[in-house]
Scaffold this motif. Structure first.
Motif, PDB file in Angstrom:
ATOM      1  N   SER B  72       0.839  -1.208   0.000  1.00 51.91           N
ATOM      2  CA  SER B  72       0.000   0.000   0.000  1.00 51.91           C
ATOM      3  C   SER B  72       0.877   1.263   0.000  1.00 51.91           C
ATOM      4  CB  SER B  72      -0.918  -0.007   1.221  1.00 51.91           C
ATOM      5  OG  SER B  72      -0.153   0.049   2.398  1.00 51.91           O
ATOM      6  N   ARG B  73       2.174   1.084   0.180  1.00 52.47           N
ATOM      7  CA  ARG B  73       3.079   2.235   0.224  1.00 52.47           C
ATOM      8  C   ARG B  73       3.950   2.299  -1.027  1.00 52.47           C
ATOM      9  NH1 ARG B  73       4.736   3.658   6.202  1.00 52.47           N
ATOM     10  NH2 ARG B  73       2.725   3.362   7.173  1.00 52.47           N
ATOM     11  N   SER B  74       4.698   3.369  -1.124  1.00 53.97           N
ATOM     12  CA  SER B  74       5.528   3.566  -2.309  1.00 53.97           C
ATOM     13  C   SER B  74       6.691   2.570  -2.306  1.00 53.97           C
ATOM     14  CB  SER B  74       6.076   4.991  -2.304  1.00 53.97           C
ATOM     15  OG  SER B  74       7.209   5.072  -3.146  1.00 53.97           O
ATOM     16  N   PHE B  75       6.838   1.892  -3.438  1.00 52.92           N
ATOM     17  CA  PHE B  75       7.906   0.907  -3.535  1.00 52.92           C
ATOM     18  C   PHE B  75       9.275   1.584  -3.567  1.00 52.92           C
ATOM     19  CE2 PHE B  75      10.704  -1.837  -6.140  1.00 52.92           C
ATOM     20  CZ  PHE B  75      10.785  -2.896  -5.256  1.00 52.92           C
ATOM     21  N   SER B  76       9.355   2.680  -4.300  1.00 52.61           N
ATOM     22  CA  SER B  76      10.659   3.347  -4.414  1.00 52.61           C
ATOM     23  C   SER B  76      11.114   3.875  -3.056  1.00 52.61           C
ATOM     24  CB  SER B  76      10.602   4.466  -5.444  1.00 52.61           C
ATOM     25  OG  SER B  76       9.554   5.350  -5.128  1.00 52.61           O
ATOM     26  N   ALA B  77      10.156   4.380  -2.266  1.00 47.13           N
ATOM     27  CA  ALA B  77      10.512   4.877  -0.933  1.00 47.13           C
ATOM     28  C   ALA B  77      11.028   3.737  -0.062  1.00 47.13           C
ATOM     29  CB  ALA B  77       9.293   5.528  -0.280  1.00 47.13           C
ATOM     30  N   TRP B  78      10.355   2.605  -0.177  1.00 41.68           N
ATOM     31  CA  TRP B  78      10.775   1.438   0.612  1.00 41.68           C
ATOM     32  C   TRP B  78      12.177   0.979   0.185  1.00 41.68           C
ATOM     33  CZ3 TRP B  78      11.702  -3.695  -0.956  1.00 41.68           C
ATOM     34  CH2 TRP B  78      11.876  -4.602   0.095  1.00 41.68           C
ATOM     35  N   LEU B  79      12.387   1.000  -1.148  1.00 44.04           N
ATOM     36  CA  LEU B  79      13.675   0.556  -1.672  1.00 44.04           C
ATOM     37  C   LEU B  79      14.801   1.491  -1.205  1.00 44.04           C
ATOM     38  CD1 LEU B  79      14.469  -1.803  -3.404  1.00 44.04           C
ATOM     39  CD2 LEU B  79      14.257  -0.370  -5.421  1.00 44.04           C
ATOM     40  N   TYR B  80      14.516   2.776  -1.187  1.00 44.83           N
ATOM     41  CA  TYR B  80      15.510   3.733  -0.697  1.00 44.83           C
ATOM     42  C   TYR B  80      15.839   3.458   0.772  1.00 44.83           C
ATOM     43  CZ  TYR B  80      15.739   6.915  -4.695  1.00 44.83           C
ATOM     44  OH  TYR B  80      15.986   7.479  -5.912  1.00 44.83           O
ATOM     45  N   LYS B  81      14.813   3.104   1.498  1.00 46.99           N
ATOM     46  CA  LYS B  81      15.028   2.827   2.928  1.00 46.99           C
ATOM     47  C   LYS B  81      15.956   1.611   3.093  1.00 46.99           C
ATOM     48  CE  LYS B  81      12.380   2.174   7.114  1.00 46.99           C
ATOM     49  NZ  LYS B  81      11.094   1.800   7.661  1.00 46.99           N
ATOM     50  N   VAL B  82      15.694   0.595   2.279  1.00 45.13           N
ATOM     51  CA  VAL B  82      16.548  -0.603   2.325  1.00 45.13           C
ATOM     52  C   VAL B  82      17.987  -0.218   1.968  1.00 45.13           C
ATOM     53  CG1 VAL B  82      16.997  -2.841   1.236  1.00 45.13           C
ATOM     54  CG2 VAL B  82      14.665  -2.191   1.816  1.00 45.13           C
ATOM     55  N   ALA B  83      18.106   0.604   0.920  1.00 46.71           N
ATOM     56  CA  ALA B  83      19.437   1.022   0.477  1.00 46.71           C
ATOM     57  C   ALA B  83      20.134   1.852   1.558  1.00 46.71           C
ATOM     58  CB  ALA B  83      19.321   1.826  -0.820  1.00 46.71           C
ATOM     59  N   ALA B  84      19.380   2.735   2.197  1.00 40.67           N
ATOM     60  CA  ALA B  84      19.962   3.574   3.250  1.00 40.67           C
ATOM     61  C   ALA B  84      20.473   2.711   4.401  1.00 40.67           C
ATOM     62  CB  ALA B  84      18.917   4.561   3.751  1.00 40.67           C
ATOM     63  N   ASN B  85      19.663   1.742   4.787  1.00 45.54           N
ATOM     64  CA  ASN B  85      20.091   0.846   5.871  1.00 45.54           C
ATOM     65  C   ASN B  85      21.361   0.097   5.496  1.00 45.54           C
ATOM     66  OD1 ASN B  85      18.045   1.427   7.705  1.00 45.54           O
ATOM     67  ND2 ASN B  85      16.634  -0.005   6.740  1.00 45.54           N
ATOM     68  N   HIS B  86      21.392  -0.345   4.256  1.00 41.55           N
ATOM     69  CA  HIS B  86      22.567  -1.108   3.814  1.00 41.55           C
ATOM     70  C   HIS B  86      23.820  -0.221   3.813  1.00 41.55           C
ATOM     71  CE1 HIS B  86      24.743  -4.275   1.722  1.00 41.55           C
ATOM     72  NE2 HIS B  86      25.299  -3.298   1.019  1.00 41.55           N
ATOM     73  N   CYS B  87      23.683   0.956   3.230  1.00 39.13           N
ATOM     74  CA  CYS B  87      24.842   1.849   3.148  1.00 39.13           C
ATOM     75  C   CYS B  87      25.340   2.227   4.547  1.00 39.13           C
ATOM     76  CB  CYS B  87      24.489   3.116   2.370  1.00 39.13           C
ATOM     77  SG  CYS B  87      24.213   2.801   0.624  1.00 39.13           S
ATOM     78  N   ASP B 152      14.245  11.902  -0.500  1.00 41.19           N
ATOM     79  CA  ASP B 152      13.051  12.486   0.096  1.00 41.19           C
ATOM     80  C   ASP B 152      12.473  11.614   1.208  1.00 41.19           C
ATOM     81  OD1 ASP B 152      11.224  14.521   0.343  1.00 41.19           O
ATOM     82  OD2 ASP B 152       9.779  13.599  -1.019  1.00 41.19           O
ATOM     83  N   MET B 153      13.354  11.056   2.008  1.00 41.45           N
ATOM     84  CA  MET B 153      12.882  10.215   3.111  1.00 41.45           C
ATOM     85  C   MET B 153      12.370  11.086   4.253  1.00 41.45           C
ATOM     86  SD  MET B 153      15.861   7.287   2.980  1.00 41.45           S
ATOM     87  CE  MET B 153      15.406   6.437   4.476  1.00 41.45           C
ATOM     88  N   SER B 154      11.405  10.536   4.980  1.00 41.56           N
ATOM     89  CA  SER B 154      10.813  11.290   6.085  1.00 41.56           C
ATOM     90  C   SER B 154      11.773  11.312   7.278  1.00 41.56           C
ATOM     91  CB  SER B 154       9.502  10.637   6.511  1.00 41.56           C
ATOM     92  OG  SER B 154       9.775   9.403   7.133  1.00 41.56           O
ATOM     93  N   TYR B 155      11.474  12.164   8.225  1.00 43.80           N
ATOM     94  CA  TYR B 155      12.308  12.231   9.427  1.00 43.80           C
ATOM     95  C   TYR B 155      12.287  10.899  10.181  1.00 43.80           C
ATOM     96  CZ  TYR B 155      13.539  17.217   9.370  1.00 43.80           C
ATOM     97  OH  TYR B 155      14.081  18.425   9.059  1.00 43.80           O
ATOM     98  N   ALA B 161      16.944   4.750  10.098  1.00 42.31           N
ATOM     99  CA  ALA B 161      18.155   4.304   9.393  1.00 42.31           C
ATOM    100  C   ALA B 161      19.427   4.673  10.160  1.00 42.31           C
ATOM    101  CB  ALA B 161      18.188   4.915   7.998  1.00 42.31           C
ATOM    102  N   LEU B 162      19.448   5.867  10.728  1.00 43.36           N
ATOM    103  CA  LEU B 162      20.667   6.322  11.403  1.00 43.36           C
ATOM    104  C   LEU B 162      20.742   5.879  12.858  1.00 43.36           C
ATOM    105  CD1 LEU B 162      21.100   9.981  10.079  1.00 43.36           C
ATOM    106  CD2 LEU B 162      22.238   7.917   9.318  1.00 43.36           C
ATOM    107  N   GLY B 163      19.622   5.381  13.360  1.00 41.02           N
ATOM    108  CA  GLY B 163      19.618   4.932  14.748  1.00 41.02           C
ATOM    109  C   GLY B 163      19.648   6.087  15.739  1.00 41.02           C
ATOM    110  N   VAL B 164      19.013   7.171  15.376  1.00 45.52           N
ATOM    111  CA  VAL B 164      18.892   8.285  16.328  1.00 45.52           C
ATOM    112  C   VAL B 164      17.410   8.530  16.598  1.00 45.52           C
ATOM    113  CG1 VAL B 164      20.992   9.416  15.522  1.00 45.52           C
ATOM    114  CG2 VAL B 164      18.804  10.075  14.534  1.00 45.52           C
ATOM    115  N   ARG B 165      17.149   9.258  17.660  1.00 44.29           N
ATOM    116  CA  ARG B 165      15.752   9.577  17.932  1.00 44.29           C
ATOM    117  C   ARG B 165      15.242  10.578  16.901  1.00 44.29           C
ATOM    118  NH1 ARG B 165      15.266  10.978  24.133  1.00 44.29           N
ATOM    119  NH2 ARG B 165      17.476  11.488  23.964  1.00 44.29           N
ATOM    120  N   ARG B 166      13.976  10.489  16.623  1.00 41.78           N
ATOM    121  CA  ARG B 166      13.394  11.342  15.591  1.00 41.78           C
ATOM    122  C   ARG B 166      13.611  12.816  15.909  1.00 41.78           C
ATOM    123  NH1 ARG B 166       9.531  14.456  14.003  1.00 41.78           N
ATOM    124  NH2 ARG B 166       8.474  14.136  12.005  1.00 41.78           N
TER     125      ARG B 166
END
Lengths: 567, 196
Positions: B72-87, B152-155, B161-166
């Motif tokens: 139900s969510r954007s695939f590209s946004a999800w993919l970016y999130k996966v990529a961010a976590n990996h990087c 364009d990832m949300s806060y 991804a960065l492991g910090v508080r929002r």
């Protein structure tokens, strides 16, 4: 909202700090604060300029990062094709191995066993019914078979859901299976439980009495002189059947004498069984001593796990015996297959079929005995089983079965499995609880069975306990794999580690002398870890409310207060 | 990456979830370039970005991580999130991440930089200069800017991804901007938040 110190030229005015400005242009301020910023920038040119500069900086950043088109490197362009092929190869090999393992298991092991059981009068119509000896001990197995088939289907459905459904919630697949199990339980035909129950010191069916349907009898002395149209379930010290039972007799007794007529089967767990009357179908017993006296007749087959059998009467079909001593003086219309210590065939004996005997001593056969063929005798081999080649073939087959079993379970319950593996690292607690569960559950299951009302529950519990012994080894295998290849929180890497670990565990369990103890330790360990994970699942969780600092909620999508104001 | 407003290949996503290799091919062709560019921005070298792109898709296919994707969510946004976590994992493993404690993050100066000077700096710099400056930033700062202004990832996603508080994402982003201005060569006073 925080405000910073003054700028020259606006001595009387407090300015917005940069953080607030950034959060404002990023629409991260709540409505009230955003309105305050908006109002402030109406009058403050410096802050308006700052907001504009920050927004331009954002745009510059986005443009700089998007502008340059890095072409996809050649090796990345080739990667997709290679990856696709490697995936297909892995799946083909995995399913090929699994299919080969199952086929080998069936043709080498289950097929011949099925044939033997059918020869012994324990025919089965399906694999599941074969596995639990359809109708062998209890008529209720028919219902159990239907139930197990339903459970199998529901399990498969749960597996499919877990595999294909997006974002399977924690434990939902397991919940689905359990729900299916419960539904199947509720759908059980009640007729299997609708029986008459009698309990007394001395209990029975009087000679002038006829019972329509099944009857359960509990007492020190159990006696059936009358007629029972259905099955008889006996639980007592001394039991005597002198009347007429049209169904089966299932007996748990110290001594059982069958002097009357039983049209169906006898399934007996007794110390001494004596048959002087007539049994229409088959007899299956676990005893110390069985006597089929000269007046005794069994229409079907006789299957025994017994110390001594004295067979003087008539047996209509085959005899299959695992025990010490067979003393044969009567007539056997079928074949004899025996594994034990000693076979004695007396002069009055008649055997129409072949006789296979694997024992420690040469059979003692009277020359007057009428045998269709000489006894086929094989001296029992006592060399260690690990000296035999097929032992290792079986180890490989079992290993393949383990991997397949683990593949299904880990996919079906990924979260629970991860929890179980994590709990396995709590060595003391796992071992302690493991010992308790290992011995406690079977005892509880037996108690449940003995209370009759809980027969179904008891047998089901035993099945689950038995399956969990294998699951326990998989859990420990996964932990061993993790210790070698590193931790993971992903399901497929965990399965990979499980495969590596289970190979090592299985290798350790075949080491002569200590292998058995290693296996026991592994089972206890894994069982405890699984139980701990299960226990933790049932613990109430307290909502964690971290003391986070103030976090401005995002503005509603249709808000008008955020964004850049005209300078 | 799919252009804004462009329909995402939902059918290919659905089929890829069942392990269809052809569907994976479709997704790879559609998204590999964008993920590579993301990795190129987030990681120090081009080789790192290539390796990371391959690893991301290999893991997605091998572990069938698509099952975790909410359609139900954007695939590209999800993919970016996966990529961010990996990087971020890659950077963490190399210990090049410039971890700073939360308390340190809280100590960002809440000053009012000279708006005119900042405006002038932004106006004078080209995209090329900004890209070069980005390469000089610390891992966390670069990662934060890439996540926010490239994908364009949300806060919330950045915090995750960065492991910090929002609540500290804004601080991380502001600190990153300060580093960037400093790297652009004229941001000493601006970055320090001083006023002229």
């Amino acid at each position: 909202m925080r405000e910073a110190h003054n700028l020259s030229g606006d001595a009387a005015m407090q300015h917005l700090d940069e953080m607030t400005c950034l959060l404002y242009i990023e629409r991260q301020l709540d409505r009230v604060h955003a309105q305050e910023v908006s109002a402030h920038t109406q009058d403050c040119a410096a802050c308006r300029t700052l907001l504009r500069a920050l927004e331009r900086e954002s745009r510059l950043l986005t443009r700089a990062m998007l502008e340059e088109e890095d072409a996809l490197p050649a090796r990345l362009a080739r990667f997709q094709e290679r990856a696709g092929r490697s995936m297909q190869w892995i799946w083909t090999v995995a399913f090929g191995l699994a299919a080969t393992g199952v086929y080998a298991l069936y043709t080498t092991y289950i097929g011949p066993l099925q044939q033997q059981l059918e020869e012994a009068g324990l025919g089965g119509s399906s694999l599941l019914s074969l596995l639990i000896f359809q109708g062998a001990f209890w008529k209720g197995w028919q219902s159990m078979i239907a139930l197990l088939e339903v459970v199998a289907l529901v399990t498969l459905a749960g597996f499919a859901v877990a595999f294909f459904r997006k974002r399977v919630r924690r434990g939902s697949a397991l919940a689905l299976v359990l729900a299916g199990f419960c539904a199947a339980l509720l759908l059980q035909p009640v007729s299997a439980f609708a029986s008459e129950i009698r309990k007394a010191e001395s209990v029975g069916v009087a000679s002038d009495e006829t019972i329509k349907g099944d009857i359960f009898l509990f007492g020190n002395r159990v006696r059936i002189d009358g007629t029972v149209d259905g099955d008889v379930f006996l639980f007592g010290q001394n039991a005597n059947v002198t009347g007429h039972v049209k169904g089966d007799v299932i007996a748990f007794a110290q001594i059982l004498d069958v002097n009357g007529q039983v049209d169906g089967n006898i399934r007996a767990f007794t110390n001494t069984l004596t048959i002087r009357g007539t049994v229409g179908k088959n007899v299956l017993t676990f005893d110390e001593l069985v006597n089929v006296e000269s007046s005794g007749k069994i229409g079907g087959s006789l299957t025994l796990f017994v110390k001594t059998l004295n067979l003087e009467g008539n047996l209509g079909k085959d005899l299959l015996m695992f025990g010490e001593h067979l003393n044969l003086s009567g007539k056997v219309e079928g074949a004899i297959r025996m594994k034990g210590d000693l076979l004695t065939i007396n002069s009055s004996a008649q055997v129409a079929g072949p006789i296979h005997f694997e024992g420690n001593k040469e059979p003692e056969v009277s020359p007057q005995a009428k045998l269709a063929s000489p006894v086929d005798y094989h001296k029992m081999q006592h060399k260690p089983h690990y000296m035999e080649g097929h032992y290792y073939v079986w180890q490989v087959i079992w290993l393949a079965a383990f991997v397949l079993f683990g593949l299904v379970l880990f996919q079906l319950m990924p979260q629970f499995t991860k929890e179980a593996v994590a709990n396995a690292e709590r060595y003391g607690a796992s071992f302690g609880l493991g010992v308790l569960v290992f011995f406690g559950i079977p005892i509880a299951a037996v108690i449940a069975c003995v209370t009759v009302v809980g027969l179904f529950v008891g047998i089901s519990t035993f099945f689950i306990w038995y399956a969990s012994l294998y699951y326990a080894q998989l859990v420990v295998g996964a932990l061993v794999g993790q210790s070698l290849m590193g931790r993971t929180s992903e399901t497929w890497p965990l399965i990979g580690r499980m495969v590596v670990g289970i190979v090592i565990v299985r290798l350790a369990t075949v080491i002569p002398a200590v292998g058995g103890w290693i296996k026991f330790a592994v089972i206890v360990w894994g069982l405890g870890a699984t139980s701990l994970a299960l226990y933790n699942r049932f613990q109430p969780t307290i909502a964690n409310t971290p003391s986070t600092p103030y976090t401005p909620p995002p503005l509603p999508p249709n808000t008008t207060v955020g964004g850049m104001q005209p300078a | 990456m799919s252009a804004p407003g462009k329909t995402e290949p939902t059918e290919a996503i659905t089929r890829a979830r069942t392990g269809d290799a052809d569907a994976w091919g479709v997704l790879y062709r559609e998204y590999a370039s964008a993920i590579f560019r993301f990795c190129r921005r987030a990681l120090p070298t081009r080789e790192d970005a290539e390796d990371a792109t391959m690893d991301i898709f290999a893991k997605l296919m091998r572990d069938n991580k698509l099952l975790q994707y909410d359609q139900s969510r954007s695939f590209s946004a999800w993919l970016y999130k996966v990529a961010a976590n990996h990087c971020w994992d890659v950077l963490r493993r190399r210990k090049t991440r410039q971890d700073k404690e939360t308390e340190d993050l809280e100590n960002v100066p809440l000053e009012h930089p000279d708006p005119n000077q900042l405006d002038k700096l932004i106006e004078q710099r080209t995209s090329e200069e900004v890209r070069r400056a980005l390469d000089k930033l610390g891992a966390r700062a670069r990662m934060a800017l890439v996540m926010r202004y490239y994908s364009d990832m949300s806060y919330d996603e950045i915090a995750d991804a960065l492991g910090v508080r929002r609540a500290f994402v804004g601080v991380v982003l502001l600190r990153a901007r300060h580093e960037l201005r400093q790297a652009l060569g004229q941001g000493g006073a601006l970055a320090a938040g001083g006023t002229s």
